[in-house]
Every structure is written in C-alpha cells, then in structure tokens.
Write a protein that holds these residues in place. Structure first.
Motif, mmCIF file in Angstrom:
data_model
loop_
_atom_site.group_PDB
_atom_site.id
_atom_site.type_symbol
_atom_site.label_atom_id
_atom_site.label_comp_id
_atom_site.label_asym_id
_atom_site.label_seq_id
_atom_site.Cartn_x
_atom_site.Cartn_y
_atom_site.Cartn_z
ATOM 1 N N ASP A 25 5.725 6.288 0.340
ATOM 2 C CA ASP A 25 6.519 5.323 -0.424
ATOM 3 C C ASP A 25 6.865 4.101 0.423
ATOM 4 O O ASP A 25 6.775 2.960 -0.050
ATOM 5 N N VAL A 26 7.279 4.332 1.662
ATOM 6 C CA VAL A 26 7.576 3.197 2.547
ATOM 7 C C VAL A 26 6.336 2.336 2.722
ATOM 8 O O VAL A 26 6.397 1.101 2.668
ATOM 9 N N ALA A 27 5.190 2.976 2.927
ATOM 10 C CA ALA A 27 3.942 2.226 3.117
ATOM 11 C C ALA A 27 3.623 1.355 1.906
ATOM 12 O O ALA A 27 3.112 0.235 2.058
ATOM 13 N N ARG A 28 3.926 1.853 0.695
ATOM 14 C CA ARG A 28 3.650 1.064 -0.517
ATOM 15 C C ARG A 28 4.621 -0.091 -0.680
ATOM 16 O O ARG A 28 4.255 -1.164 -1.163
ATOM 17 N N ILE A 29 5.870 0.120 -0.272
ATOM 18 C CA ILE A 29 6.936 -0.850 -0.543
ATOM 19 C C ILE A 29 7.067 -1.897 0.548
ATOM 20 O O ILE A 29 7.275 -3.087 0.281
ATOM 21 N N SER A 30 6.943 -1.476 1.796
ATOM 22 C CA SER A 30 7.313 -2.324 2.929
ATOM 23 C C SER A 30 6.281 -3.407 3.199
ATOM 24 O O SER A 30 5.077 -3.194 3.056
ATOM 25 N N ASP A 31 6.779 -4.556 3.616
ATOM 26 C CA ASP A 31 5.884 -5.635 4.054
ATOM 27 C C ASP A 31 5.888 -5.778 5.575
ATOM 28 O O ASP A 31 5.394 -6.768 6.110
ATOM 29 N N ALA A 32 6.450 -4.765 6.272
ATOM 30 C CA ALA A 32 6.533 -4.786 7.734
ATOM 31 C C ALA A 32 5.599 -3.736 8.325
ATOM 32 O O ALA A 32 5.165 -2.804 7.638
#
Length: 351
Positions: free
Chosen positions: A214-221
């Motif tokens: 989920d973090v990988a899908r959401i984050s732009d960092a």
C-alpha cells in the motif's frame, strides 16, 4: 576512521526506563547498553535515527526473549495502545532527546535537513534525527503530525509490529513470510500522503507485506526500511523478500542492515556467538538485489541482541574491518557506512 550513519537505535527507551540515570547512560557510560557518547566517539558513530517508541504493558506470558531463543516461534502481538498515553510518552521521549542535545556540550545535534547533518559532521558533532517507531502518538486525522514535524520529526514508521490506527505490523515469527495480515487502513493511507507532503520519511520496517505494498502504491518518495534484513537468508517475518527489495530498488530507496542476531542468523536463534558469515551473507544479498547505492546500517542498538563481533557501538570498526577483509573496497565501505543514508535523505527531504 570511516564515519557511520545508523538507521535505528533505542537509547531513548533505555533512558525512559531509568531517567534518574540519564547522565550516566548518555554522557559518561554506565557499562550497560550499546550506546553512549564516549563509545559513539570510539566507534565512529557520526549520526543516526533516534527512535521514539511507545512500549506495551509487560505480559509475562509473552516473554519475547524466552520465546525467540527457541525457534520455531511466534510471539503474540500486544494489543493496540490508546492515543492519549502514547502522546504523553512521546512528549517525554522527545524531551529526553532535546536534553541529550543540551547536555552534550555541542557533541550532539538534533538535525532536520541534510545541510544540518553535513554541518554537524563538519563540526565534529553527532547528528540525530527524531524518528517515531510506531505512530501511536499521531491521531487518525494526522493533525498532530504537523505539530511533531514542527518539533523536528523527520522519519516515522506507521507501526511497531502491534496494530495501530494506521495498519498492521508483522509478528515476531520464525520461520514466516511478512505476509501476515491486511494492509493500511484509510487513516494509514492518509498518514502516508501527509508524510509525503511534509517530507517526513516513511519507514517500512515492522510493516507487514500488504501494508508495504500500500505504501508503495501511495507514496511518491523512495521506499525505505531503516532496520531490516534479507528474507532469502533468514526467513523471519521481520525480513524483506526479494520482491520487496526489488520494489525498494526501483524507487532508489534504502535498507539499513539490522544487527539483531535473530534476524541475521539463518536458524533464527538469538545466540550472539555467530562470527561474521551471516552478516556478510545479508550484506552480499542486499547489495546484489538493491545495488551498492541503496544499502547501509540499521543497527537496532539498545533494542536487540548484538552479534559477538560487534557487541556495542564501539564495535563498528570491527564490522567495517570484516567487510574490508571480505573484499569490499574503501569507496563501497564509505557508501555503506555513511554516504548512502545521506543520499536517500536528500532524495526524501530535498535539498
């Protein structure tokens, strides 16, 4: 001496347990634990992340040390913690971090940018980043995150293994994959987006696999795990699979090698008598999967059992000597010890 930047330590929790001894713990060394100013200078420790961690009430039926000494094992996860008491503990721990800076006589600085890390290094001071290991002190609407950012928070892990309002961590389980539960909650997705907006680094260590995705899908960092190892070498739920490592590489992220023996040894035991082979196997695997620009150290000093070759922060030069004898050249050693962390922080924070 090669300077070391470290992805994780728990000295603040050690001080929380004995605040009346904080001067001995921090300034002079009390002969216990893994960190203090004299040994940090001896070991070349020049900067790192200092964790604000909210402990669970002790459950004698879930004694982690005893359970993790005899694989296979699964440590029961503690219950979620309430917001109010966690905010009080986080304030106390951040105040201790500020005291550490004031008491150090200029030897330690809390830093909020890469420029401040470099200035501390030029002045011969240790650079300390305020980090939260588990976001229990943040409300689900993330309003408190703005306050903590203003206070200096620059890195945050949504969970420490136990569930939070934001997501689910991995249990301490061996052998196991990190695929152990559901992903981020709606509050967790909001937390990641707010961290991105504030340029607070999101730490993936302790987060389960669906939360990681989920973090990988959401984050732009860049994706960062401050203190995690290779699941292909040690099949612990706390370690990262090759698929996860590939995702971190694609974002030009970072993994800090965790020195905790139970996450290094292929047999999952916590026995500190282990030599250098397992550590070097993890480093070789991480470098092979991530590339030499995306691996560093994430010791877990004062939060885990250390290998007999390292013991405490003063043993960092012995680790670097073992890496040199293994064939790592000086340029690579400097990247792994210092430069790679500075590079990923520049990519996350900017500047």
């Amino acid at each position: 001496m090669i300077p070391v930047f470290d992805g994780h330590n728990d000295i603040l929790y050690r001080i929380l347990q004995a605040p009346e001894k904080r001067e001995a713990i921090w300034l002079t060394g009390e002969g216990k634990g893994h960190l203090d100013l004299p040994r940090m200078a001896e070991g070349g420790f020049a900067g790192g992340f200092f964790a604000i961690y909210m402990p669970s009430p002790h459950d004698p039926d879930a004694d982690m040390d005893a359970i993790m000494d005899a694989p296979p094992y699964e440590v029961p996860l503690p219950a979620p913690l309430p917001l109010g008491p966690c905010q009080a503990i986080a304030v106390e721990l951040s105040a201790q971090l500020i005291w550490m800076e004031r008491a150090s006589g200029g030897r330690f600085r809390i830093v909020r940018s890469v420029a401040e890390i470099e200035a501390a290094r030029a002045a011969g001071a240790i650079a300390g980043i305020m980090h939260m290991e588990g976001a229990e002190a943040i409300d689900p609407d993330c309003e408190a995150l703005y306050l903590w950012h203003a206070a200096g928070l620059r890195s945050l892990g949504p969970v420490w293994s136990r569930p939070t309002a934001f997501g689910h961590g991995v249990p301490f389980k061996f052998p196991s994959t990190p695929d152990t539960g559901p992903g981020l909650t709606e509050a967790g997705k909001r937390l990641v987006k707010t961290c991105n907006a504030l340029r607070i680094m999101v730490d993936l260590s302790h987060l389960n696999e669906k939360g990681f995705d989920d973090v990988a899908r959401i984050s732009d960092a860049p994706l960062v795990a401050t203190h995690s190892n290779a699941h292909a070498v040690t099949p612990s739920s706390r370690n990262l699979t090759d698929r996860q490592l590939d995702m971190i590489r694609e974002t030009k992220g970072m993994v800090g090698l965790n020195f905790a023996t139970g996450f290094l040894r292929p047999d999952g035991r916590r026995d500190p008598v282990m030599g250098w082979e397992a550590i070097l196997r993890h480093l070789d695997h991480l470098i092979g999967r991530l590339g030499e620009d995306h691996v560093g150290f994430g010791s877990d000093f004062d939060g885990a059992t250390m290998p007999d070759g390292i013991v405490d922060v003063a043993g960092l030069p012995r680790l670097i000597d073992a890496m040199r004898a293994h064939g790592y050249d000086e340029a690579l050693l400097r990247k792994l010890a210092w430069g790679n962390w500075i590079g990923v922080l520049r990519r996350v924070w900017g500047g």
